[in-house]
Design a protein around this motif. Structure first.
Motif, mmCIF file in Angstrom:
data_model
loop_
_atom_site.group_PDB
_atom_site.id
_atom_site.type_symbol
_atom_site.label_atom_id
_atom_site.label_comp_id
_atom_site.label_asym_id
_atom_site.label_seq_id
_atom_site.Cartn_x
_atom_site.Cartn_y
_atom_site.Cartn_z
ATOM 1 N N LYS A 269 -21.612 -8.056 35.358
ATOM 2 C CA LYS A 269 -22.666 -9.043 35.124
ATOM 3 C C LYS A 269 -22.972 -9.192 33.637
ATOM 4 O O LYS A 269 -23.159 -10.299 33.128
ATOM 5 C CB LYS A 269 -23.927 -8.621 35.880
ATOM 6 N N PHE A 270 -22.993 -8.053 32.918
ATOM 7 C CA PHE A 270 -23.269 -8.105 31.471
ATOM 8 C C PHE A 270 -22.175 -8.878 30.720
ATOM 9 O O PHE A 270 -22.461 -9.692 29.853
ATOM 10 C CB PHE A 270 -23.375 -6.685 30.924
ATOM 11 N N VAL A 271 -20.903 -8.606 31.075
ATOM 12 C CA VAL A 271 -19.794 -9.318 30.424
ATOM 13 C C VAL A 271 -19.843 -10.797 30.750
ATOM 14 O O VAL A 271 -19.615 -11.657 29.881
ATOM 15 C CB VAL A 271 -18.444 -8.711 30.860
ATOM 16 N N VAL B 55 -20.125 -13.896 24.335
ATOM 17 C CA VAL B 55 -20.010 -13.928 22.865
ATOM 18 C C VAL B 55 -20.295 -12.556 22.254
ATOM 19 O O VAL B 55 -19.512 -12.063 21.428
ATOM 20 C CB VAL B 55 -20.935 -15.015 22.279
ATOM 21 N N PRO B 56 -21.404 -11.870 22.611
ATOM 22 C CA PRO B 56 -21.607 -10.521 22.043
ATOM 23 C C PRO B 56 -20.491 -9.543 22.390
ATOM 24 O O PRO B 56 -20.109 -8.707 21.568
ATOM 25 C CB PRO B 56 -22.941 -10.085 22.673
ATOM 26 N N VAL B 57 -19.956 -9.643 23.626
ATOM 27 C CA VAL B 57 -18.871 -8.738 24.011
ATOM 28 C C VAL B 57 -17.627 -8.990 23.167
ATOM 29 O O VAL B 57 -16.973 -8.052 22.693
ATOM 30 C CB VAL B 57 -18.551 -8.898 25.515
ATOM 31 N N LEU C 56 -15.837 -6.348 20.584
ATOM 32 C CA LEU C 56 -14.418 -6.007 20.625
ATOM 33 C C LEU C 56 -13.751 -6.286 19.272
ATOM 34 O O LEU C 56 -12.893 -5.515 18.823
ATOM 35 C CB LEU C 56 -13.725 -6.806 21.727
ATOM 36 N N PHE C 57 -14.160 -7.369 18.618
ATOM 37 C CA PHE C 57 -13.599 -7.693 17.303
ATOM 38 C C PHE C 57 -13.966 -6.632 16.277
ATOM 39 O O PHE C 57 -13.129 -6.189 15.484
ATOM 40 C CB PHE C 57 -14.100 -9.059 16.850
ATOM 41 N N VAL C 58 -15.239 -6.204 16.287
ATOM 42 C CA VAL C 58 -15.677 -5.165 15.344
ATOM 43 C C VAL C 58 -14.916 -3.867 15.600
ATOM 44 O O VAL C 58 -14.468 -3.186 14.662
ATOM 45 C CB VAL C 58 -17.191 -4.949 15.468
ATOM 46 N N ALA C 59 -14.751 -3.497 16.873
ATOM 47 C CA ALA C 59 -14.013 -2.269 17.201
ATOM 48 C C ALA C 59 -12.575 -2.351 16.730
ATOM 49 O O ALA C 59 -12.019 -1.383 16.185
ATOM 50 C CB ALA C 59 -14.069 -2.029 18.708
#
Length: 404
Positions: free
Chosen positions: A330-332, A337-339, A343-346
């Motif tokens: 549900k969160f994804v 956009v935040p997810v 993932l990009f930052v990681a």
């Protein structure tokens, strides 16, 4: 100017594009050159690697600080009859008030491609313009073995000699030296923008070989400095500069009565071992990160699969799915956009951990480091600024609560 072979290629002098293309014309035993050089040391982020950035930096310096860093060097060098060195004159000309004259001279040099096209008249024009417009000039000798001798003429407007004028003369001599290095060889094993490994040494009449000892120490000092960074790129640069140092010793150290002895073979082995150690550690890190990445995508695939199972039913009965899987799905679904940003930052952070990306290649980081180097007590100043900011915010909120 240390070289690997121990000899400069005189036929390649002037064939350079660093820091800007050098416009030149050759005679039978003579060369006339003009090169634009940005000597501004004002630091602005993201203004180092483009013409637009250079313009912005110059514009900022002109109208905010009131200085200019745009100069050009006009040079005329003649080969000695022995063929072992060039001698001639260099002129440092500011561009701010002399753009039209420099533009005209540059056009003449660009249009004259052969010795028969009026080399002598263009050379005479270049020397006349240089003498008239320059703020300082120097007689130079450039030997085939890399040795350069610079004799400064009296700089204009210095007045009575003092410590500041001596420092200024050293800075000017170094700029002429950097120009000679840029036009006479290709920079290797280091960033050409950071070519301050060797600098000029003032001639001491009581010790005429002092420059050899100073240059030798500078080269080995740079090798040790790069070696301490403990990353593969710096170790490669250290090995390249060590090769320069060994070549320099073979060419010049024999003239030094009491030459310092360095354990170059042991130093070379130490660099090799350090590179192998880093490669081993990097391989272990890459293996660990690959395992983590595979585990993450396997888990992510499991979550996606579970999200589809929540919509399925068998024999009229619903599948019982754990609440954590439903919550994650549900969160994804509600925050794509935040997810994606997470993932990009990681992924970006992992690129630094695996050394696929070098922090020193980021202009902002280099600019921050250069800003910090401007403070003699930079950590003390930063601590004071941080404490002042924190207490200012605390008092602000306390007063805000009291009066409002």
């Amino acid at each position: 100017m240390p070289t690997i072979t121990g000899h400069l290629s005189f036929t390649a002098i002037g064939d350079t594009g660093h820091p800007t293309p050098c416009v030149h014309i050759r005679g039978t035993s003579e060369i006339c050159m003009l090169q634009k050089r940005d000597l501004l040391d004002v630091v602005l982020p993201y203004t180092e690697n483009s013409k637009v950035g250079s313009f912005v930096r110059e514009y900022f310096a002109n109208f905010v600080i009131g200085i200019s860093g745009m100069f050009c060097v006009i040079a005329n060098l003649q080969r000695h009859a022995s063929g072992e060195y060039f001698f001639g004159h260099l002129y440092l000309v500011p561009l701010r008030k002399n753009r039209s004259q420099i533009r005209s001279l540059r056009r003449d040099l660009s249009n004259c491609r052969h010795y028969s096209d009026g080399f002598q008249s263009i050379r005479d024009k270049a020397l006349a313009e240089g003498k008239k417009l320059c703020v300082c000039s120097a007689d130079v000798e450039l030997h085939r073995n890399g040795k350069a001798q610079i004799k400064l003429d009296e700089p204009k407007g210095l007045g009575e000699r003092n410590a500041d004028s001596t420092l200024l003369e050293t800075l000017i001599a170094n700029q002429f030296f950097y120009f000679l290095k840029d036009v006479s060889h290709v920079h290797q094993h280091h960033d050409p923008k950071q070519d301050a490994i060797t600098e000029v040494t003032e001639i001491d009449t009581s010790n005429k070989h002092q420059w050899i000892a100073e240059t030798q120490r500078s080269l080995y000092r740079e090798v040790i400095r790069y070696k301490r960074f403990r990353n593969e790129k710096s170790l490669f640069r250290a090995a390249g500069i060590l090769a320069y140092a060994k070549s320099f010793e073979r060419c010049h150290a024999k003239d030094l009565p009491m030459a310092e002895k360095f354990n170059t073979d042991e130093l070379e082995k130490s660099l090799s071992v350090s590179r192998e150690e880093l490669q081993h550690v990097d391989q272990k890190k890459i293996a660990e990160l690959d395992a983590m990445r595979n585990w993450f995508f396997a888990l992510f695939g499991f979550v996606i699969s579970a999200s589809f199972l929540t919509r399925l039913s068998e024999n009229g009965g619903e599948v019982n799915v754990h609440k954590s899987l439903i919550g994650t799905t549900k969160f994804v679904a509600e925050n794509p956009v935040p997810v994606i940003c997470l993932l990009f930052v990681a992924s970006y952070v992992s690129s630094f951990l695996t050394h696929r990306r070098d922090p020193a290649s980021i202009d902002l980081i280099r600019s921050i480091l250069r800003w910090m180097q401007g403070f003699r007590l930079r950590w003390f100043i930063c601590a004071n600024v941080l404490l002042t900011t924190v207490f200012t915010l605390i008092f602000y909120f306390l007063l805000l609560k009291q009066f409002f």
